[in-house]
Design a protein around this motif. Sequence first.
Motif, PDB file in Angstrom:
ATOM      1  N   SER A  66       2.761  27.353  56.982  1.00  0.00           N
ATOM      2  CA  SER A  66       3.359  26.075  56.616  1.00  0.00           C
ATOM      3  C   SER A  66       2.790  24.922  57.437  1.00  0.00           C
ATOM      4  O   SER A  66       2.252  25.130  58.525  1.00  0.00           O
ATOM      5  CB  SER A  66       4.877  26.143  56.794  1.00  0.00           C
ATOM      6  OG  SER A  66       5.189  26.459  58.139  1.00  0.00           O
ATOM      7  N   PRO A  67       2.909  23.702  56.939  1.00  0.00           N
ATOM      8  CA  PRO A  67       2.362  22.527  57.635  1.00  0.00           C
ATOM      9  C   PRO A  67       2.982  22.311  59.012  1.00  0.00           C
ATOM     10  O   PRO A  67       4.161  22.593  59.242  1.00  0.00           O
ATOM     11  CB  PRO A  67       2.722  21.376  56.691  1.00  0.00           C
ATOM     12  CG  PRO A  67       2.845  22.006  55.345  1.00  0.00           C
ATOM     13  CD  PRO A  67       3.436  23.365  55.608  1.00  0.00           C
ATOM     14  N   ARG A  86      -7.092  22.029  60.026  1.00  0.00           N
ATOM     15  CA  ARG A  86      -7.332  20.642  59.624  1.00  0.00           C
ATOM     16  C   ARG A  86      -8.311  19.962  60.579  1.00  0.00           C
ATOM     17  O   ARG A  86      -9.201  19.214  60.158  1.00  0.00           O
ATOM     18  CB  ARG A  86      -6.011  19.866  59.546  1.00  0.00           C
ATOM     19  CG  ARG A  86      -5.153  20.298  58.371  1.00  0.00           C
ATOM     20  CD  ARG A  86      -3.875  19.478  58.229  1.00  0.00           C
ATOM     21  NE  ARG A  86      -3.020  20.062  57.199  1.00  0.00           N
ATOM     22  CZ  ARG A  86      -3.154  19.847  55.899  1.00  0.00           C
ATOM     23  NH1 ARG A  86      -4.114  19.045  55.457  1.00  0.00           N
ATOM     24  NH2 ARG A  86      -2.337  20.427  55.037  1.00  0.00           N
ATOM     25  N   ASP A 113       1.474  29.172  51.713  1.00  0.00           N
ATOM     26  CA  ASP A 113       2.202  29.932  52.725  1.00  0.00           C
ATOM     27  C   ASP A 113       3.133  30.973  52.120  1.00  0.00           C
ATOM     28  O   ASP A 113       3.325  31.029  50.916  1.00  0.00           O
ATOM     29  CB  ASP A 113       2.978  28.981  53.643  1.00  0.00           C
ATOM     30  CG  ASP A 113       3.962  28.104  52.875  1.00  0.00           C
ATOM     31  OD1 ASP A 113       3.888  28.077  51.630  1.00  0.00           O
ATOM     32  OD2 ASP A 113       4.803  27.443  53.518  1.00  0.00           O
ATOM     33  N   GLY A 147       6.448  29.849  58.874  1.00  0.00           N
ATOM     34  CA  GLY A 147       5.412  29.378  59.771  1.00  0.00           C
ATOM     35  C   GLY A 147       5.986  29.091  61.146  1.00  0.00           C
ATOM     36  O   GLY A 147       7.218  29.096  61.350  1.00  0.00           O
ATOM     37  N   SER A 198     -10.228  30.410  53.267  1.00  0.00           N
ATOM     38  CA  SER A 198      -8.847  30.378  53.742  1.00  0.00           C
ATOM     39  C   SER A 198      -8.768  30.516  55.250  1.00  0.00           C
ATOM     40  O   SER A 198      -9.478  31.331  55.845  1.00  0.00           O
ATOM     41  CB  SER A 198      -8.011  31.485  53.103  1.00  0.00           C
ATOM     42  OG  SER A 198      -6.657  31.405  53.535  1.00  0.00           O
ATOM     43  N   THR A 204      -1.995  24.159  51.343  1.00  0.00           N
ATOM     44  CA  THR A 204      -1.018  25.134  51.853  1.00  0.00           C
ATOM     45  C   THR A 204      -0.719  26.213  50.813  1.00  0.00           C
ATOM     46  O   THR A 204      -0.367  25.911  49.669  1.00  0.00           O
ATOM     47  CB  THR A 204       0.295  24.427  52.241  1.00  0.00           C
ATOM     48  OG1 THR A 204       0.023  23.426  53.226  1.00  0.00           O
ATOM     49  CG2 THR A 204       1.307  25.422  52.804  1.00  0.00           C
ATOM     50  N   VAL A 251      -7.727  20.946  52.625  1.00  0.00           N
ATOM     51  CA  VAL A 251      -6.825  21.997  53.107  1.00  0.00           C
ATOM     52  C   VAL A 251      -5.585  22.031  52.215  1.00  0.00           C
ATOM     53  O   VAL A 251      -4.899  21.021  52.042  1.00  0.00           O
ATOM     54  CB  VAL A 251      -6.425  21.764  54.572  1.00  0.00           C
ATOM     55  CG1 VAL A 251      -5.446  22.849  55.042  1.00  0.00           C
ATOM     56  CG2 VAL A 251      -7.669  21.755  55.470  1.00  0.00           C
ATOM     57  N   ASP A 300      -2.039  25.557  60.549  1.00  0.00           N
ATOM     58  CA  ASP A 300      -2.265  24.347  59.750  1.00  0.00           C
ATOM     59  C   ASP A 300      -3.005  23.275  60.548  1.00  0.00           C
ATOM     60  O   ASP A 300      -4.014  22.724  60.091  1.00  0.00           O
ATOM     61  CB  ASP A 300      -0.914  23.813  59.272  1.00  0.00           C
ATOM     62  CG  ASP A 300      -1.041  22.484  58.540  1.00  0.00           C
ATOM     63  OD1 ASP A 300      -1.507  22.491  57.382  1.00  0.00           O
ATOM     64  OD2 ASP A 300      -0.685  21.451  59.128  1.00  0.00           O
ATOM     65  N   THR A 301      -2.524  22.963  61.729  1.00  0.00           N
ATOM     66  CA  THR A 301      -3.150  21.891  62.512  1.00  0.00           C
ATOM     67  C   THR A 301      -4.554  22.268  62.963  1.00  0.00           C
ATOM     68  O   THR A 301      -5.457  21.431  62.972  1.00  0.00           O
ATOM     69  CB  THR A 301      -2.282  21.536  63.729  1.00  0.00           C
ATOM     70  OG1 THR A 301      -2.027  22.727  64.497  1.00  0.00           O
ATOM     71  CG2 THR A 301      -0.958  20.925  63.292  1.00  0.00           C
ATOM     72  N   TYR A 345      -7.684  27.181  51.880  1.00  0.00           N
ATOM     73  CA  TYR A 345      -6.267  27.540  51.920  1.00  0.00           C
ATOM     74  C   TYR A 345      -5.803  27.637  53.375  1.00  0.00           C
ATOM     75  O   TYR A 345      -6.575  28.020  54.256  1.00  0.00           O
ATOM     76  CB  TYR A 345      -6.013  28.895  51.265  1.00  0.00           C
ATOM     77  CG  TYR A 345      -6.263  28.969  49.775  1.00  0.00           C
ATOM     78  CD1 TYR A 345      -6.302  27.829  48.978  1.00  0.00           C
ATOM     79  CD2 TYR A 345      -6.450  30.206  49.155  1.00  0.00           C
ATOM     80  CE1 TYR A 345      -6.518  27.923  47.618  1.00  0.00           C
ATOM     81  CE2 TYR A 345      -6.663  30.298  47.781  1.00  0.00           C
ATOM     82  CZ  TYR A 345      -6.713  29.152  47.022  1.00  0.00           C
ATOM     83  OH  TYR A 345      -6.925  29.238  45.679  1.00  0.00           O
ATOM     84  N   CYS A 346      -4.553  27.298  53.605  1.00  0.00           N
ATOM     85  CA  CYS A 346      -3.912  27.623  54.879  1.00  0.00           C
ATOM     86  C   CYS A 346      -2.700  28.470  54.556  1.00  0.00           C
ATOM     87  O   CYS A 346      -1.833  28.052  53.777  1.00  0.00           O
ATOM     88  CB  CYS A 346      -3.490  26.368  55.636  1.00  0.00           C
ATOM     89  SG  CYS A 346      -2.644  26.769  57.188  1.00  0.00           S
TER      90      CYS A 346
END
Length: 327
Positions: free
Chosen positions: A41-42, A51, A71, A188, A93, A69, A67, A47-48, A37-38
Amino acid sequence: MKVRFKLVGCGLSIALALAVFTNTALADYPVKPITMYCVFSPGGTGDTSIRVLSAGAEKILGQPISVVTKDGGTGTVGLALLAGEKPDGYTLSMATSTGIVRVPLARKVSYKPLASFTPIFAYAAAASGLMVRNDSPFKTMKDLIEYARKNPGKITYSTLGAGCPMHLIMEVIAMREKIKWVHVPYKGTAPAETAAIGGHVDAVSAGDMHNALNGQLRALLMHTKDPYDKLPGVPTTMQLGYNCYNDTLFSVFGPAGMDPDVVRKIEDALENAQRAPAWKQWLDQFGCVPLNMRSAEYTKFLEDAWEREIKIQKDLGLITEPATAPR
């Protein structure tokens, strides 16, 4: 008597067989894909970063890491979902220390911050700060403060969510300077920064400084304890006398009760993933501080931080007692 003896013996055999099977499964971990889980938000720091690390770790573990989302709620939505998962190492996560030791102090969450999770690995420390558009009339932090003082409630700023360090720091500054500005929370860092770039808010109190490093935004203030060498000349909250800074850690968690051997395999994989060129490129792009904090050390960090944050938020008048029990 013979029947009873045979039943007892049969039960013992089953128990032994299950124990052997379980130990073998743990030794072979992972034997199927892993979900990560992240909680943000992307496109943002969380997130980055996860990944890039997951792509490196899956090569070492021999299984894909997907991965997903989850959020919302300044990271607490994803953590609440993780708390209900099986502690078998197949659902993890990305989250930050904020969802454990800050947000639950100010508002009640469904999980127990210090009991619902296995802290596995903290891999980076935030280098956050306050940024404005390049064409903004505010060239310095002093400019922004003076305008806010003369125009109460006119300045708007975005963050990744209510209760995050970037929000709390802005409120500390407002109290110390006796000014009023308007907080606009997003889900995010990426959408919060996009709002500033698009002129929808006057400033962004951001979780990373990559848009200042790439020239899209101008930094007015760093939330770091020490001066930030990638943006020389930008003052810190400590230098300006606000006596607060952001010590958020980007991390990987699992549900409570994970097997230590599985935790060790994940730690090793993430640590090895940090040696990849892609990770070094991410650090250069987003400007975060590299970190390598394994489970035992990180668990102690969070326990100490919980007590420290209670005192900080009480001293600031933000809480009287924690909204969530830690255990």
